[in-house]
Design a protein around this motif. Sequence first.
Motif, PDB file in Angstrom:
ATOM      1  N   ASN A 188      40.562  41.033  22.538  1.00 63.76           N
ATOM      2  CA  ASN A 188      41.646  41.013  23.404  1.00 63.76           C
ATOM      3  C   ASN A 188      40.989  40.848  24.525  1.00 63.76           C
ATOM      4  N   LYS A 189      39.827  40.917  25.098  1.00 63.90           N
ATOM      5  CA  LYS A 189      39.393  40.819  26.335  1.00 63.90           C
ATOM      6  C   LYS A 189      37.947  40.355  26.147  1.00 63.90           C
ATOM      7  N   ILE A 190      37.439  39.442  27.089  1.00 62.93           N
ATOM      8  CA  ILE A 190      36.111  38.900  26.974  1.00 62.93           C
ATOM      9  C   ILE A 190      35.531  38.958  28.724  1.00 62.93           C
ATOM     10  N   GLN A 191      34.304  39.581  28.579  1.00 61.33           N
ATOM     11  CA  GLN A 191      33.716  39.990  29.748  1.00 61.33           C
ATOM     12  C   GLN A 191      32.827  38.798  30.205  1.00 61.33           C
ATOM     13  N   ILE A 192      33.163  38.316  31.241  1.00 63.13           N
ATOM     14  CA  ILE A 192      32.288  37.180  32.005  1.00 63.13           C
ATOM     15  C   ILE A 192      31.486  37.850  33.158  1.00 63.13           C
ATOM     16  N   PRO A 193      30.541  37.013  33.461  1.00 64.25           N
ATOM     17  CA  PRO A 193      29.812  37.513  35.004  1.00 64.25           C
ATOM     18  C   PRO A 193      30.710  37.106  35.947  1.00 64.25           C
TER      19      PRO A 193
END
Length: 479
Positions: A188-193
Amino acid sequence: MNNPIRQSKSCHEEGTIDVVSFKQRLAERVRDEGGVGVRRGASRRRFIITTMTAVVLSTCVLLSSYPSIANWFSTLTDPTILDSGVTSATREGYSVNVDAAVSDKNITLHIVDVLADSTRLVVSYYVERDGGRFADLLQGDLSVTDSMGHILTNSYSRWQRDEIGEYGFLTFVLPESPENLNIQLNINKIQIPGAGLNRHQYLYGKWNITIPINISSSKSATQTVVIPKTTDFSIPQGDSFALQQITFSPSMTRFEFDSTTQRILSVDYTIKDGDGNIILMYDAKSQRDDYTSSSYVPHPQQQTNDQRMKYFVSIDPLGIARDYVFQATGVWIVEPVNFTFPIDRKLLQQQTITKKYEETTFQIERFTLEKDLNNQHAYAAKLQVHADRITHHYTYTGLRKWELVDDEGNHYPMEAQTESPLGLKLKRADQGEFYELNQSITFRNLPKNSDAKQFTLVLSSFPHYYELDWTIPFTVPTE
């Protein structure tokens, strides 16, 4: 399949490949793009105490079409680039082509392939967004279940990415290995820089994939040696800890411990060959970022709500039909304590408050109450704590847990963060190395009437080391 981390077909290039020039171009690309890969602090360690993870340099080559490139990957021996257990298991065919994808909000999650071993699953993936592919960190419910839907593990033990940052790798430890499994990824969540002061940004959506995996071939190649219960270790609180069995799977040799405690961090050990030569050694005092893999399991003949723990020490496969000795030399355990610091705020305005726990003298130097920036209807308490002597086992300095308790018995846990290395100053004395600590601790969601309350700082857990003296001979079975 020649390699578990097989490249996408969309990355296929026609023509022949010059391996020397290919490696040179790849190195230049890593340098130019500032690629971040596996931390080099791990050095050359084939004795990783967490389950080891497959890491492969990303290329634009379909490996099955170019045996020379596949052979180059299979000869890599640096464990910070490629786990040799994964390499050997892949050469023997224990990998599954997946090529599954799911899209939402113009972002596509691709699952490339899976190393399907009886002791672990290594999932390779990439996130397609903004015209490129990235090894973004996936967040949500990630688990492995059996065919009946029973959860074997509800978290991955390690996340890593390749040197260029295009492919990510998730390792799931399998405490049990039924033949038919399902990898459930409900993201449900994607961490990106992030940019500027924001280290991370998040992309929200729904990316759900179920991947059926059959590990029957790996199970057929796996052998287990049960250790007679000749010795175990009784923890002072009454818990037990014992080596139960050794499992020899295609990708690793795994030592399985059984315990009634849920707080074991690490086991120090040495492995010697039949001639007494040391071939592997692990000592938490000299290693970083290594934690024992663990899993809850119901204890036989007991109620299902009574849980035991399995702990795994995993190493690369050992040579078959050879004799070895496993020597356990020590164990690290986080134990509950009840070390209290009553906070006299009037006295604290004039002097520090000092109290000693074991060999460490702690001092509270400051206590403040202010409005909680995360909750305008609450307060936050901040303390400055000094310690003159912290164990030199740096790996576990962040595992002391503090709580703030008010005069009505309400508990407020410390904000979840480990101590910054900037707050630890290495000292040396005749007694050896240790750390001096200056730590700022924050407690949130205190009630509005906190000004009128009395508080006590409580140290609720602390890592301890116990020496062991186990010597257990074993022989690696033939295939």
